[in-house]
Design a protein around this motif. Structure first.
Motif, mmCIF file in Angstrom:
data_model
loop_
_atom_site.group_PDB
_atom_site.id
_atom_site.type_symbol
_atom_site.label_atom_id
_atom_site.label_comp_id
_atom_site.label_asym_id
_atom_site.label_seq_id
_atom_site.Cartn_x
_atom_site.Cartn_y
_atom_site.Cartn_z
ATOM 1 N N HIS A 199 0.804 -1.218 -0.050
ATOM 2 C CA HIS A 199 0.033 0.146 -0.125
ATOM 3 C C HIS A 199 1.005 1.087 -0.019
ATOM 4 N N PRO A 200 0.477 2.357 -0.801
ATOM 5 C CA PRO A 200 1.293 3.593 -0.823
ATOM 6 C C PRO A 200 1.536 4.311 0.628
ATOM 7 N N ASN A 201 0.389 4.039 1.511
ATOM 8 C CA ASN A 201 0.676 4.913 2.655
ATOM 9 C C ASN A 201 1.500 3.805 3.586
ATOM 10 N N GLU A 204 4.230 5.569 5.851
ATOM 11 C CA GLU A 204 3.674 6.675 6.717
ATOM 12 C C GLU A 204 3.070 6.025 7.873
ATOM 13 N N LEU A 205 2.258 4.902 7.670
ATOM 14 C CA LEU A 205 1.469 4.280 8.746
ATOM 15 C C LEU A 205 2.448 3.482 9.785
ATOM 16 N N LYS A 208 3.994 6.201 11.960
ATOM 17 C CA LYS A 208 2.879 6.737 12.933
ATOM 18 C C LYS A 208 2.867 5.832 14.087
ATOM 19 N N GLU A 226 -5.640 7.389 10.999
ATOM 20 C CA GLU A 226 -6.975 7.506 9.950
ATOM 21 C C GLU A 226 -7.336 5.911 10.133
#
Length: 370
Positions: A199-201, A204-205, A208, A226
Motif C-alpha cells: 500500500h502506498p501509505n 507513513e503508517l 506513525k 486514520e
C-alpha cells in the motif's frame, strides 16, 4: 483533529486501516487472523510459510523504558559480538522497545543503526517544551517534531521492504503495541503484514505506529491514525503502548501449544525478554513543577505495571511449554540522567548492555520474586 472525525464508540469494533484490513488486532482478545490460520490444513500452511515450519523458534520481546532503551540496543550488539544471537521468529516491541524491534528483527547488520539512535541524540534534538500557556491548552507538554524526524530518518523505505521480505520469504513477524486512547485497549500492529501490503501509505503508517508507541501520555502528544468504516473515514487517538503493557509476547487467550503443534516447531521455543528498566525503584529528587511530577508519576505506574507484565509473560511461557529468559538493567547501575534524553547517560547504559550481552550467561530463568 475535528470532533466530527473522531471514531464513534459504536463503530470501534469495525474500524479498519484503509486498504490494509488485517493491519492490527486487539491485544486483549484472541486474534481472529490466528484463529483462521489454525484452521488451515497443516500441509497448506507449511507451503505458505515454510521458513518457520519444522525448525526451532526464538521469540524476542523488548520493553519500554524511554532513554533506557539504550540498554537493550547495547545488549543486542553485545549478543551479536558473542556469536550466540539467534534469528528471531517473532519480535515484539513497546514504547522505546518499538524503536528497537525492527532492527532486532532484521539482524546484526543493523546494530550500528541502533547505536546511533540510542547514543547520539539529546533532548533538544528530539523534543522541545511548550510555553506554560500553550502546554495547558494543548494535548501535551512537549513538541515532538525532532522525534518524528528521527523516526523518519531511521525507518525508511528500504527497511519497510526488508521487513516485508523477511515475512514473505521466511514467515518472520514484527508486532508493535500502542494504546487506543478512546477504547483504553491495547492494539497490536502486524508490521510485517503492513510492510508486505504494497500500500502506498504503508511507510507513513508504520512511522506513525512507532511514534504512537513511544508517545508518553502527558509529555508527548497522541498520534491520530486514520481508519475506515463503511467507506467513511475517521480518526483514532493512539498513545504509548506502555500505557497498556510494558512488554508483551502474544495475547494470554492464545494457547501457543496449538501454534507449535500446527507448525511442527522443533523443541521448546525460547522466549527472550529485554527489560529496559531496573527491578528496584530508583531515587530521584523531583522538581515541584507540573511536568516533572507528572512524568515521575507516570514512571512509577509504568515500572510497577511492567513487573506485572513480565510475570504474565512468564506464566504464559510456563503454561505453553516455552523456555523463559530475562535480562534487565542491573539494580547497581546508579548513574542518573541530567535530562530526559542525556547522551552521556545513554552511552553508559549502551555500554553496560553491550558488556552484559557479551557475558557468559546474562539470563534469568525466572522473574525476581518467583
Amino acid at each position: 483533529m475535528a470532533k466530527d472525525r473522531a471514531l464513534p464508540k459504536e463503530l470501534c469494533a469495525r474500524a479498519t486501516i484503509p486498504g490494509i484490513e488485517d493491519a492490527r488486532v486487539w491485544g486483549d482478545e484472541y486474534p481472529s487472523h490466528l484463529k483462521a490460520q489454525l484452521e488451515i490444513p497443516k500441509e497448506e500452511l507449511h507451503t505458505r510459510i515454510p521458513g518457520i515450519v519444522g525448525v526451532e523458534h526464538n521469540y524476542l520481546a523488548i520493553s519500554g523504558g524511554g532513554a533506557n532503551g539504550a540498554f537493550g540496543a547495547g545488549f543486542l550488539a553485545g549478543w551479536t559480538e558473542k556469536g550466540s544471537r539467534p534469528e528471531f521468529t517473532l519480535v515484539t516491541g513497546i514504547s522505546t522497545g518499538a524503536l528497537t524491534a525492527p532492527y532486532a528483527l532484521l539482524g546484526s547488520a543493523y546494530d550500528h543503526k541502533l547505536e546511533e539512535i540510542f547514543t547520539r541524540y539529546s533532548t533538544e534534538d528530539l523534543v522541545r517544551r511548550r510555553t506554560p500557556f500553550s502546554a495547558v491548552t494543548s494535548s501535551a507538554m512537549l513538541v515532538t517534531r525532532g522525534l518524528e524526524d528521527a523516526i523518519a530518518r531511521a525507518f525508511d523505505q528500504s527497511m519497510l521492504e526488508a521487513i516485508a521480505a523477511e515475512w514473505m520469504n521466511k514467515g518472520r513477524s514484527l508486532t508493535i503495541g500502542t494504546t487506543n486512547l478512546y477504547a483504553l485497549r491495547p492494539v497490536l500492529w502486524r508490521v510485517q503484514h503492513i510492510a508486505a501490503s504494497g500500500h502506498p501509505n504503508a511507510l507513513e503508517l508504520v512511522r506513525k505506529i512507532l511514534l504512537a508507541s513511544a508517545s508518553i501520555p502527558i509529555a508527548f502528544p497522541p498520534v491520530h491514525i486514520e481508519v475506515e468504516v463503511d467507506g467513511e473515514r475517521y480518526e483514532e487517538m493512539h498513545v504509548d503502548g506502555g500505557a497498556s503493557a510494558q512488554v508483551f509476547l502474544y495475547p494470554t487467550a492464545v494457547d501457543w501449544r496449538q501454534v507449535m503443534e500446527k507448525l511442527d516447531v522443533k523443541g521448546k521455543p525460547n522466549v527472550y525478554i529485554i527489560r529496559n528498566s531496573r527491578m528496584e525503584p530508583s531515587w530521584d529528587l523531583v522538581k515541584p513543577r507540573l511536568l516533572p511530577i507528572a512524568l515521575r508519576t507516570v514512571s512509577s505506574l509504568i515500572r510497577t505495571q511492567g513487573i506485572g507484565d513480565m510475570y504474565r509473560v512468564y506464566l504464559s511461557a510456563q503454561r505453553d511449554g516455552l523456555n523463559f529468559h530475562l535480562v534487565n538493567i542491573p539494580d547497581d547501575f546508579e548513574l542518573q540522567p541530567r535530562e530526559q534524553f542525556d547522551p552521556v547517560y545513554m552511552r553508559e547504559l549502551y555500554q553496560l548492555g553491550r558488556n552484559l550481552g557479551r557475558s557468559d550467561d546474562p539470563w534469568q530463568r525466572v522473574p525476581p520474586g518467583f
